[in-house]
Scaffold this motif. Structure first.
Motif, PDB file in Angstrom:
ATOM      1  N   GLN A   1       1.907  -8.178  -5.787  1.00 47.86           N
ATOM      2  CA  GLN A   1       0.695  -8.399  -6.546  1.00 47.86           C
ATOM      3  C   GLN A   1       0.991  -7.877  -7.886  1.00 47.86           C
ATOM      4  OE1 GLN A   1      -2.058  -6.079  -3.692  1.00 47.86           O
ATOM      5  NE2 GLN A   1      -3.525  -7.401  -4.702  1.00 47.86           N
ATOM      6  N   THR A   2       0.272  -8.740  -8.727  1.00 52.72           N
ATOM      7  CA  THR A   2       0.312  -8.423 -10.135  1.00 52.72           C
ATOM      8  C   THR A   2      -1.006  -7.750 -10.451  1.00 52.72           C
ATOM      9  OG1 THR A   2       1.377 -10.486 -10.476  1.00 52.72           O
ATOM     10  CG2 THR A   2       0.241  -9.667 -12.474  1.00 52.72           C
ATOM     11  N   VAL A   3      -0.849  -6.735 -11.104  1.00 55.82           N
ATOM     12  CA  VAL A   3      -2.015  -5.804 -11.696  1.00 55.82           C
ATOM     13  C   VAL A   3      -1.847  -5.686 -13.111  1.00 55.82           C
ATOM     14  CG1 VAL A   3      -2.209  -4.707  -9.526  1.00 55.82           C
ATOM     15  CG2 VAL A   3      -0.676  -3.834 -11.162  1.00 55.82           C
TER      16      VAL A   3
ATOM     17  N   HIS B   1      -3.511   1.366  -3.277  1.00 59.20           N
ATOM     18  CA  HIS B   1      -4.640   0.392  -3.586  1.00 59.20           C
ATOM     19  C   HIS B   1      -3.961  -1.210  -3.735  1.00 59.20           C
ATOM     20  CE1 HIS B   1      -7.334   3.492  -3.947  1.00 59.20           C
ATOM     21  NE2 HIS B   1      -6.693   3.894  -5.059  1.00 59.20           N
ATOM     22  N   VAL B   2      -2.687  -1.375  -3.820  1.00 52.65           N
ATOM     23  CA  VAL B   2      -1.908  -2.607  -3.853  1.00 52.65           C
ATOM     24  C   VAL B   2      -0.891  -2.791  -3.057  1.00 52.65           C
ATOM     25  CG1 VAL B   2      -2.999  -3.128  -6.212  1.00 52.65           C
ATOM     26  CG2 VAL B   2      -0.707  -1.946  -6.096  1.00 52.65           C
ATOM     27  N   GLU B   3      -0.731  -4.006  -2.946  1.00 46.38           N
ATOM     28  CA  GLU B   3       0.651  -4.386  -1.988  1.00 46.38           C
ATOM     29  C   GLU B   3       1.526  -4.672  -2.889  1.00 46.38           C
ATOM     30  OE1 GLU B   3       0.871  -4.118   1.223  1.00 46.38           O
ATOM     31  OE2 GLU B   3      -1.287  -3.173   1.424  1.00 46.38           O
TER      32      GLU B   3
ATOM     33  N   ILE C   1       3.827  -5.433  -8.729  1.00 48.65           N
ATOM     34  CA  ILE C   1       4.513  -4.231  -7.592  1.00 48.65           C
ATOM     35  C   ILE C   1       5.474  -4.848  -6.955  1.00 48.65           C
ATOM     36  CG2 ILE C   1       3.703  -2.690  -6.001  1.00 48.65           C
ATOM     37  CD1 ILE C   1       2.175  -2.286  -8.772  1.00 48.65           C
ATOM     38  N   LEU C   2       6.714  -4.184  -7.233  1.00 50.84           N
ATOM     39  CA  LEU C   2       8.027  -4.359  -6.438  1.00 50.84           C
ATOM     40  C   LEU C   2       8.102  -3.673  -5.020  1.00 50.84           C
ATOM     41  CD1 LEU C   2      10.921  -4.808  -9.139  1.00 50.84           C
ATOM     42  CD2 LEU C   2       9.492  -6.594  -8.063  1.00 50.84           C
ATOM     43  N   ALA C   3       7.873  -2.379  -5.034  1.00 49.33           N
ATOM     44  CA  ALA C   3       8.184  -1.553  -3.828  1.00 49.33           C
ATOM     45  C   ALA C   3       7.650  -0.158  -3.970  1.00 49.33           C
ATOM     46  CB  ALA C   3       9.700  -1.657  -3.469  1.00 49.33           C
TER      47      ALA C   3
END
Length: 446
Positions: free
Chosen positions: A67-69, A62-64, A21-23
């Protein structure tokens, strides 16, 4: 009654299993429309902007950033019925069953690709999504910053939000000279104000910066494009038997033709580079030696000959090396190739190359000359059988008709897969490319 839907991270190109997740482009409480861009992610191939398939109100992220999802993981929740207009029967299942959007809902959206069946995912620590809300929207979370990247200087790209950039410009502060104090090295207003007042910004902690004062070393996680490039190069180097040949060429006639064409009406406003001539030469030479444009299919035990040239151009970007393709390059004129090269490199440097633009190449050119390098031994891209390195053009003493003269000279190096391309074929192809660059008039004989 609210109706909640969870937006999953989708496979933006065949076979991808995870992304960083970049932005975020939205925050809790924001209204969204169908196909609105809500998040920017970095996959193993490129940075991609993802649209959302519904309209509604964002209730939770749900993610910042950072983070890698894994593909399929819910990353955002949307209330698609914030006004309570849907019937209770329609709303209830969504509240109790936070299923991911159906595949048919996702297909029309830009940025989504088909997920490869049976893809194996490696075990990893990934973000754990929060459960879907049941009766009430969750409390809004803090909005995640969306750092804006600018042209790098010396490989460094300062991270700061637009208002901070404007403040720095107004105060005459060079963002390149600052170290951001926020998470991830993001530059804040306080950092800019301190620099304007002549005060030093607080140093980042070891955890934040990756720097260990005891060892004087800095560690950076291997992610995204860099990670994928490394894996591909290792695979190619150890699976395809590489052979590299070199050729030094007097390209004075090519450079003279270039200057002549640049002054013509047809090429007015066109950025005509030596790379465009090399691209045209490769396409013409590949017709005479189709083996360099073929590929070894290990599973089928076949050599696949391509009746088209999808020309890859290796481009250095802030995120690492990417190789976008010019589709059907063999069908383009010199002018069309020059225009395509300009567009391709501009998009790559902005980090906006799509995953689809980097798939399905048949031959690659890497222009090491742009860095002032004479030659190299390039590694073949997986799925291809040859790659040409184009070196710098230099004024060099050269024998012409028995006399030494100063000429424009460059070096070419061709690496090829010896399973597909024999030494004779590789040599003939390289000689053809050299002949076309040494005397572009040879092209009328092909």
């Amino acid at each position: 009654m609210p109706e909640y839907k969870q937006f999953p991270l989708s496979d933006t190109a065949e076979g991808l299993t995870e992304a960083d997740i970049l932005a975020w482009r939205v925050k809790p409480g924001d209204k969204v429309t169908v196909n609105q861009i809500v998040v920017e992610v970095e996959t193993a191939k490129a940075a991609v902007e993802l649209p959302i398939p519904w309209a509604g109100v964002v209730t939770e992220l749900h993610v910042e950033p950072g983070q890698t999802v894994e593909v399929g993981t819910p990353i955002l929740t949307v209330d698609v019925d914030p006004d309570g207009k849907a019937s209770p029967a329609a709303a209830e299942p969504a509240a109790t069953e936070p299923a991911a959007p159906a595949e048919e809902e996702m297909k029309p959206l830009v940025g989504y690709g088909s997920k490869a069946a049976g893809t194996t995912r490696r075990a990893r620590k990934s973000a754990t999504p929060a459960p879907a809300p049941a009766a009430a929207a969750p409390a809004p979370a803090a909005a995640a910053p969306a750092p804006v990247k600018e042209t790098p200087r010396g490989g460094y790209v300062p991270l700061a939000k637009p208002p901070v950039r404007k403040l720095a410009k107004d105060l005459g502060v060079d963002l390149h000279s600052l170290t951001g104090s926020a998470d991830g090295g993001v530059i804040t207003r306080d950092d800019v104000q301190r620099a304007a007042n002549g005060s030093a910004a607080p140093a980042l902690s070891t955890v934040e910066s990756g720097y260990d004062p005891a060892t004087r070393e800095r560690r950076v996680p291997i992610k995204g494009v860099r990670k994928a490039t490394a894996a591909a190069m290792v695979q190619s180097a150890y699976s395809a038997p590489h052979v590299t040949e070199f050729l030094t060429v007097d390209v004075t006639p090519m450079m003279e033709l270039r200057e002549k064409l640049k002054k013509s009406r047809e090429f007015s406003g066109v950025k005509l580079t030596p790379l465009a001539f090399a691209a045209k030469a490769v396409c013409l030479a590949a017709k005479r030696t189709p083996d360099v444009n073929a590929v070894w299919d290990e599973a089928a035990q076949e050599i696949v000959y391509k009746d088209y040239v999808h020309l890859g151009i290796a481009a250095a970007t802030p995120r690492g090396l990417v190789v976008p393709k010019i589709r059907d390059a063999d069908s383009l004129s010199l002018k069309e190739l020059a225009v395509a090269l300009t567009e391709l490199t501009d998009v790559a440097r902005e980090g906006k190359t799509t995953p689809a633009a980097m798939l399905g190449g048949t031959f690659t050119i890497t222009n090491v000359g742009v860095f002032g390098v004479d030659t190299g031994t390039p590694i073949i891209n997986p799925g291809e059988s040859a790659i040409l390195a184009v070196g710098a053009i230099r004024d060099t003493p050269w024998v012409v008709d028995g006399e030494i003269k100063v000429r424009k000279v460059m070096q070419l190096s061709l690496s090829f897969d010896h399973r597909v391309v024999d030494g004779q074929q590789g040599s003939e192809f390289l000689a053809d490319v050299g002949a076309l660059l040494a005397d572009p008039a040879v092209a009328i004989t092909y």
